[in-house]
Design a protein around this motif. Sequence first.
Motif, short mmCIF file in Angstrom:
data_model
loop_
_atom_site.label_atom_id
_atom_site.label_comp_id
_atom_site.label_asym_id
_atom_site.label_seq_id
_atom_site.Cartn_x
_atom_site.Cartn_y
_atom_site.Cartn_z
N ASN A 1 16.99 34.74 39.74
CA ASN A 1 17.28 33.54 38.95
C ASN A 1 16.50 32.33 39.41
OD1 ASN A 1 19.10 34.88 37.28
ND2 ASN A 1 20.86 34.42 38.57
N ALA A 2 16.06 32.34 40.68
CA ALA A 2 15.31 31.20 41.22
C ALA A 2 13.82 31.25 40.90
CB ALA A 2 15.51 31.13 42.74
N ILE A 3 13.33 32.41 40.45
CA ILE A 3 11.89 32.55 40.19
C ILE A 3 11.50 31.83 38.91
CG2 ILE A 3 10.04 34.20 39.65
CD1 ILE A 3 11.59 36.22 41.42
N ASP A 4 10.46 31.07 38.98
CA ASP A 4 9.91 30.39 37.81
C ASP A 4 8.98 31.37 37.09
OD1 ASP A 4 8.80 28.81 35.88
OD2 ASP A 4 7.83 27.39 37.28
N PHE A 5 9.49 32.00 36.04
CA PHE A 5 8.71 32.97 35.29
C PHE A 5 7.86 32.31 34.20
CE2 PHE A 5 11.85 35.97 37.03
CZ PHE A 5 11.02 37.02 37.40
N GLY A 6 7.90 31.01 34.12
CA GLY A 6 7.06 30.30 33.16
C GLY A 6 7.37 30.65 31.72
N GLY A 7 8.64 30.86 31.41
CA GLY A 7 9.01 31.20 30.05
C GLY A 7 8.96 32.67 29.73
N LYS A 8 8.39 33.48 30.65
CA LYS A 8 8.36 34.93 30.47
C LYS A 8 9.49 35.51 31.32
CE LYS A 8 3.48 34.07 30.36
NZ LYS A 8 2.28 33.99 31.19
N LYS A 9 9.80 36.75 31.12
CA LYS A 9 10.90 37.31 31.90
C LYS A 9 10.68 38.78 32.17
CE LYS A 9 14.73 35.50 33.64
NZ LYS A 9 14.71 34.30 34.47
N LEU A 10 10.59 39.11 33.45
CA LEU A 10 10.57 40.50 33.88
C LEU A 10 11.99 41.03 33.82
CD1 LEU A 10 9.28 42.96 35.42
CD2 LEU A 10 9.79 41.70 37.53
N ALA A 11 12.17 42.25 33.35
CA ALA A 11 13.51 42.84 33.27
C ALA A 11 14.18 42.84 34.64
CB ALA A 11 13.42 44.27 32.73
N TYR A 12 15.43 42.40 34.70
CA TYR A 12 16.13 42.28 35.97
C TYR A 12 16.22 43.62 36.70
CZ TYR A 12 19.76 41.88 39.45
OH TYR A 12 20.46 41.95 40.63
N ASP A 13 16.53 44.69 35.98
CA ASP A 13 16.70 46.00 36.62
C ASP A 13 15.41 46.45 37.31
OD1 ASP A 13 18.32 48.43 37.10
OD2 ASP A 13 16.80 49.38 35.85
N VAL B 1 8.07 33.47 48.29
CA VAL B 1 8.40 32.28 49.08
C VAL B 1 8.53 31.06 48.18
CG1 VAL B 1 7.67 30.74 50.93
CG2 VAL B 1 7.36 33.21 51.17
N SER B 2 7.50 30.83 47.35
CA SER B 2 7.54 29.69 46.44
C SER B 2 8.35 29.98 45.18
CB SER B 2 6.12 29.28 46.05
OG SER B 2 5.50 30.29 45.27
N LYS B 3 8.73 31.27 44.99
CA LYS B 3 9.49 31.70 43.81
C LYS B 3 8.74 31.41 42.51
CE LYS B 3 13.26 32.80 46.22
NZ LYS B 3 12.89 32.37 47.56
N LYS B 4 7.45 31.74 42.52
CA LYS B 4 6.62 31.49 41.34
C LYS B 4 5.92 32.76 40.86
CE LYS B 4 5.57 26.60 42.19
NZ LYS B 4 4.49 25.61 42.44
N LEU B 5 5.79 32.86 39.56
CA LEU B 5 5.01 33.94 38.96
C LEU B 5 3.54 33.55 39.03
CD1 LEU B 5 4.94 36.60 37.30
CD2 LEU B 5 5.08 35.17 35.24
#
Length: 253
Positions: A54-66, A109-113
């Motif tokens: 939840n903390a990762i900035d996916f930039g509006g995209k989203k990798l499946a949680y599973d 570490v930075s929680k960035k995509l």
Amino acid sequence: MKKLILCMSVAFTTAFSYNVNAKEDDNNAKKVASAAASTNKAQTIDEYITSVYNAIDFGGKKLAYDVFKKAYTGFLNLRSAGQVSKNILSIADFSQPSTAHRLWVIDLVSKKLLINDYVAHGQGSGDLYATKFSNQAQSHQSSLGFYITDGTYVGKHGTSLRLRGVDQGYNHSAMSRAVVIHGANYVSNDAVAGMGRLGRSWGCPAVSNSLAPKFISAIKDGSVLFVYAPQKDYLSSSTWLNRACQVPNGGTL
């Protein structure tokens, strides 16, 4: 005298029974506490992985949680085993078609995509989707599992990155098969427009020629790459997926 002996016998029996029952109650309490601790431990790692996702900035995209959960579980176990020296996690999600941007590179570490782009699978694995996987030489199939990135070399595809497969039985032959990351002209929008899919490699997770330098630079020398597909045999037997992992000390990497 008989009354005294009888009283002492009753008292001893009562005391003995009390001690036995107390020990049994204590043992049962310990078992309950141990079971509760195990449950709490499992909940804690699940909650931790969810919080990281939840903390990762996916930039509006989203990798499946599973998919992320599986990849991150393996990352934590490999890190605990001393095999990781860079907190970058790459995921090739082969549950998606090759026309999708199914390569994900995350700075944990930075929680960035860092990257979300195309990645090719092996020609022996399928056309639009990768459905067959192998660890065998000359199969031209992709191999599932966790890899640790190694060093670079310059070959026929330019600068390429060696991969060390660490899932025994599934990708441990990566080095001998020369399964590497490299750029390829068949990984492009033009390829998708012309064929309705990407071109395919001989088993390597190939990327576009324009992306290769950035991708290789970001992940080389000790990061984790996870090649995923929903294959039951692999998911149930991978050492790195099925080992109990721990929340890092302090909750941070």
